[in-house]
Design an enzyme around this catalytic site. Structure first.
Site, PDB file in Angstrom:
ATOM      1  N   SER A 249       0.987  -1.036   0.059  1.00 21.92           N
ATOM      2  CA  SER A 249       0.094  -0.072  -0.007  1.00 21.92           C
ATOM      3  C   SER A 249       0.969   1.302   0.085  1.00 21.92           C
ATOM      4  CB  SER A 249      -0.871   0.117   1.467  1.00 21.92           C
ATOM      5  OG  SER A 249      -1.391   1.229   1.517  1.00 21.92           O
TER       6      SER A 249
ATOM      7  N   TYR B 250      -1.110  -0.492  10.196  1.00 17.37           N
ATOM      8  CA  TYR B 250      -1.542  -1.124   9.015  1.00 17.37           C
ATOM      9  C   TYR B 250      -0.199  -0.677   7.976  1.00 17.37           C
ATOM     10  CZ  TYR B 250      -3.603  -1.485   4.039  1.00 17.37           C
ATOM     11  OH  TYR B 250      -4.037  -1.657   3.065  1.00 17.37           O
TER      12      TYR B 250
ATOM     13  N   LYS C  81       2.675  -2.986   6.089  1.00 17.37           N
ATOM     14  CA  LYS C  81       2.592  -3.133   4.418  1.00 17.37           C
ATOM     15  C   LYS C  81       3.972  -2.544   4.082  1.00 17.37           C
ATOM     16  CE  LYS C  81      -1.426  -4.044   3.082  1.00 17.37           C
ATOM     17  NZ  LYS C  81      -1.756  -5.385   2.268  1.00 17.37           N
TER      18      LYS C  81
HETATM   19  N1  LIG Z   1      -8.478  -0.491  -1.394  1.00 15.57           N
HETATM   20  C1  LIG Z   1      -7.644   0.183  -1.004  1.00 15.57           C
HETATM   21  O1  LIG Z   1      -7.845   1.467  -0.938  1.00 15.57           O
HETATM   22  C2  LIG Z   1      -6.379  -0.464  -0.819  1.00 15.57           C
HETATM   23  C3  LIG Z   1      -5.048   0.546  -0.883  1.00 15.57           C
HETATM   24  C4  LIG Z   1      -3.827  -0.124  -0.613  1.00 15.57           C
HETATM   25  C5  LIG Z   1      -3.831  -1.349  -0.298  1.00 15.57           C
HETATM   26  N2  LIG Z   1      -5.072  -2.132  -0.332  1.00 15.57           N
HETATM   27  C6  LIG Z   1      -4.637  -3.920  -0.095  1.00 15.57           C
HETATM   28  O2  LIG Z   1      -5.328  -4.577  -1.226  1.00 15.57           O
HETATM   29  C7  LIG Z   1      -5.695  -5.700  -0.626  1.00 15.57           C
HETATM   30  C8  LIG Z   1      -6.869  -6.247  -1.170  1.00 15.57           C
HETATM   31  O3  LIG Z   1      -8.041  -5.192  -0.923  1.00 15.57           O
HETATM   32  P1  LIG Z   1      -9.319  -4.896  -1.675  1.00 15.57           P
HETATM   33  O4  LIG Z   1      -9.247  -3.307  -1.479  1.00 15.57           O
HETATM   34  O5  LIG Z   1      -9.273  -5.130  -3.151  1.00 15.57           O
HETATM   35  O6  LIG Z   1     -10.456  -5.344  -0.805  1.00 15.57           O
HETATM   36  P2  LIG Z   1     -11.741  -6.272  -1.107  1.00 15.57           P
HETATM   37  O7  LIG Z   1     -12.434  -5.809  -2.422  1.00 15.57           O
HETATM   38  O8  LIG Z   1     -12.492  -5.822  -0.099  1.00 15.57           O
HETATM   39  O9  LIG Z   1     -11.268  -7.704  -1.153  1.00 15.57           O
HETATM   40  C9  LIG Z   1     -10.716  -8.252  -0.251  1.00 15.57           C
HETATM   41  C10 LIG Z   1     -10.653  -9.854  -0.433  1.00 15.57           C
HETATM   42  O10 LIG Z   1      -9.637 -10.481   0.446  1.00 15.57           O
HETATM   43  C11 LIG Z   1     -10.651 -11.674   1.186  1.00 15.57           C
HETATM   44  N3  LIG Z   1     -10.069 -11.814   2.434  1.00 15.57           N
HETATM   45  C12 LIG Z   1     -10.085 -10.827   3.624  1.00 15.57           C
HETATM   46  N4  LIG Z   1      -9.716 -11.400   4.700  1.00 15.57           N
HETATM   47  C13 LIG Z   1      -9.055 -12.461   4.383  1.00 15.57           C
HETATM   48  C14 LIG Z   1      -8.614 -13.723   5.000  1.00 15.57           C
HETATM   49  N5  LIG Z   1      -8.314 -13.575   6.275  1.00 15.57           N
HETATM   50  N6  LIG Z   1      -8.042 -14.894   4.228  1.00 15.57           N
HETATM   51  C15 LIG Z   1      -8.253 -14.832   2.987  1.00 15.57           C
HETATM   52  N7  LIG Z   1      -9.034 -13.837   2.199  1.00 15.57           N
HETATM   53  C16 LIG Z   1      -9.431 -12.713   2.746  1.00 15.57           C
HETATM   54  C17 LIG Z   1     -11.911 -10.950   0.935  1.00 15.57           C
HETATM   55  O11 LIG Z   1     -12.908 -12.220   1.119  1.00 15.57           O
HETATM   56  P3  LIG Z   1     -13.474 -12.558   2.398  1.00 15.57           P
HETATM   57  O12 LIG Z   1     -13.782 -11.464   3.076  1.00 15.57           O
HETATM   58  O13 LIG Z   1     -14.662 -13.352   1.945  1.00 15.57           O
HETATM   59  O14 LIG Z   1     -12.384 -13.658   2.789  1.00 15.57           O
HETATM   60  C18 LIG Z   1     -12.022 -10.511  -0.498  1.00 15.57           C
HETATM   61  O15 LIG Z   1     -11.930 -11.555  -1.224  1.00 15.57           O
HETATM   62  C19 LIG Z   1      -5.330  -5.972   0.693  1.00 15.57           C
HETATM   63  O16 LIG Z   1      -4.065  -6.377   0.804  1.00 15.57           O
HETATM   64  C20 LIG Z   1      -5.218  -4.476   0.965  1.00 15.57           C
HETATM   65  O17 LIG Z   1      -4.678  -4.158   2.278  1.00 15.57           O
HETATM   66  C21 LIG Z   1      -6.118  -1.611  -0.594  1.00 15.57           C
END
Ligand SMILES: NC(=O)c1ccc[n+]([C@@H]2O[C@H](COP(=O)([O-])OP(=O)(O)OC[C@H]3O[C@@H](n4cnc5c(N)ncnc54)[C@H](OP(=O)(O)O)[C@@H]3O)[C@@H](O)[C@H]2O)c1
Length: 255
Positions: free
Chosen positions: A146, A159, A163
Site C-alpha cells: 500500500s 497497517y 505494508k
Molecule cells: N482498497 C484500497 O484502497 C487499498 C489500498 C492499498 C492497499 N490495499 C490492499 O489491497 C488488498 C485487497 O484489498 P481490496 O481493497 O481489493 O479489498 P476487497 O475488495 O474488500 O477484497 C478483499 C478480499 O480479501 C478476502 N479476504 C479478507 N480477509 C481474508 C482472509 N483472512 N483470508 C483470505 N481472504 C481474505 C475477501 O474475501 P472474504 O472476506 O470473503 O475472505 C476479499 O476476497 C489488501 O491487501 C489491502 O490491504 C487496498
C-alpha cells in the site's frame, strides 16, 4: 511473440473473490492463465469463478476457500491448487486486513498481531509453500502492499507498518530466491474503491475532495490493477524483481 501471453501458466491468488484480487485474476485468465482464486467465502468464490469462466469462455477459474491467517488452511489451499491445476507459476498474495483505525499507541496486542500475521507472516508462509514449484523453471510472486507503507498516519499507522514490512519481505525473498529464478515484487495501491477501503471513501463529498488532490483526478478502481498483474506475472517483466510498484494516479510520487 506476445510478451504478455500466459497460456499454460497456473496462478494462485488470495483475496480474489472481489475487488482488486478478482480483477487481477480476470486479467490473468484473459491472457491465458488458469487461475485459482481464494478468500474465506466459498459461495462468493463460486460466483466469481463462474464469472471469470464466462468471460474467458472456458473452465480456467477455480474457487478454493482458505483463511490466510491459518497456516494449515493456506497449506490446504496450495495442495488443492496442485490437485485442480498443477504446479503454480504465479502467486498474487493480495488478501490483507486492517482491524483497527486509530493512533498506533492505542492498538491492542491482539489487533497488532492480527495485522502483522495477516499482512506479513501469511505471505512468507505462502512464498515458502509455493517456491518449490518454481525453483529452476522460474516463477513470479507479487504481494499487495500500500502507499500507506510510505507515510506516517494517525489512523492507519500499524497497517502502514505492516505494508512496509511486506515490502521488506519482498525485497529479501527477491534476493534469496532470485538465483533460483523466482521473482518477487510488491504492488502499492493508492486509495481504491473497494469494500476494504469503503470507510475511507464512501462518505458524502470525500471522493470529490480526494480526487482533486490526485494528478489523474480520480480514486483507483479495482480493474486498474489487472494490467499490473499481467505485467508482473508474464515475461514482460522478466528482469524485474525486488521492486515496489506504486499505482495511485500519482498521489504518491517518488521523491
Ligand atoms: N482498497 C484500497 O484502497 C487499498 C489500498 C492499498 C492497499 N490495499 C490492499 O489491497 C488488498 C485487497 O484489498 P481490496 O481493497 O481489493 O479489498 P476487497 O475488495 O474488500 O477484497 C478483499 C478480499 O480479501 C478476502 N479476504 C479478507 N480477509 C481474508 C482472509 N483472512 N483470508 C483470505 N481472504 C481474505 C475477501 O474475501 P472474504 O472476506 O470473503 O475472505 C476479499 O476476497 C489488501 O491487501 C489491502 O490491504 C487496498
Amino acid at each position: 511473440m506476445n510478451l504478455f501471453d500466459l497460456t499454460g501458466k497456473v496462478a494462485l491468488l488470495t483475496g480474489a473473490s472481489k475487488g482488486m484480487g478478482y480483477e487481477m485474476a480476470l486479467g490473468l485468465a484473459k491472457h491465458g492463465a488458469t487461475v485459482v482464486i481464494s478468500s474465506r467465502t466459498q459461495d462468493e468464490l463460486d460466483a466469481a469463478a463462474a464469472q471469470i469462466n464466462e468471460a474467458v469462455g472456458g473452465k480456467r477459474a477455480h474457487g478454493i476457500a482458505s483463511n490466510i491467517v491459518h497456516k494449515d488452511s493456506l497449506q490446504a489451499l496450495v495442495d488443492k491448487t496442485h490437485e485442480v491445476a498443477g504446479p503454480i507459476d504465479i502467486v498474487v498474495g493480495n488478501a490483507g486486513v486492517n482491524p483497527y483505525y486509530g493512533p498506533i499507541t492505542g492498538i491492542s496486542d491482539e489487533a497488532y498481531e492480527r495485522t502483522m500475521n495477516a499482512n506479513v507472516q501469511s505471505n512468507l508462509w505462502l512464498a515458502k509453500m509455493v517456491a518449490p514449484d518454481m525453483e529452476g523453471k522460474g516463477g513470479s510472486m507479487m504481494f499487495t502492499s500500500s502507499i500507506g507503507a510510505f507515510r506516517a498516519s494517525d489512523t492507519l499507522g500499524t497497517y502502514g507498518m505492516s505494508k512496509l514490512a511486506l515490502i521488506g519481505l519482498v525485497r529479501n525473498l527477491a534476493a534469496e530466491l532470485g538465483p533460483k529464478g523466482i521473482r518477487f515484487n510488491a504492488i502499492c495501491p493508492g486509495l481504491v474503491k473497494t469494500d476494504f477501503a469503503r470507510e475511507l471513501w464512501d462518505k458524502p463529498g470525500v471522493e470529490e475532495k480526494y480526487s482533486k488532490a490526485i494528478p489523474l483526478q480520480r480514486l483507483g478502481e479495482p480493474d486498474d490493477f489487472a494490467g499490473l498483474a499481467v505485467f508482473l506475472g508474464s515475461d514482460a517483466s522478466k528482469y524485474m524483481t525486488g521492486q515496489a510498484l506504486t499505482v495511485c494516479g500519482g498521489s504518491s510520487m517518488w521523491s
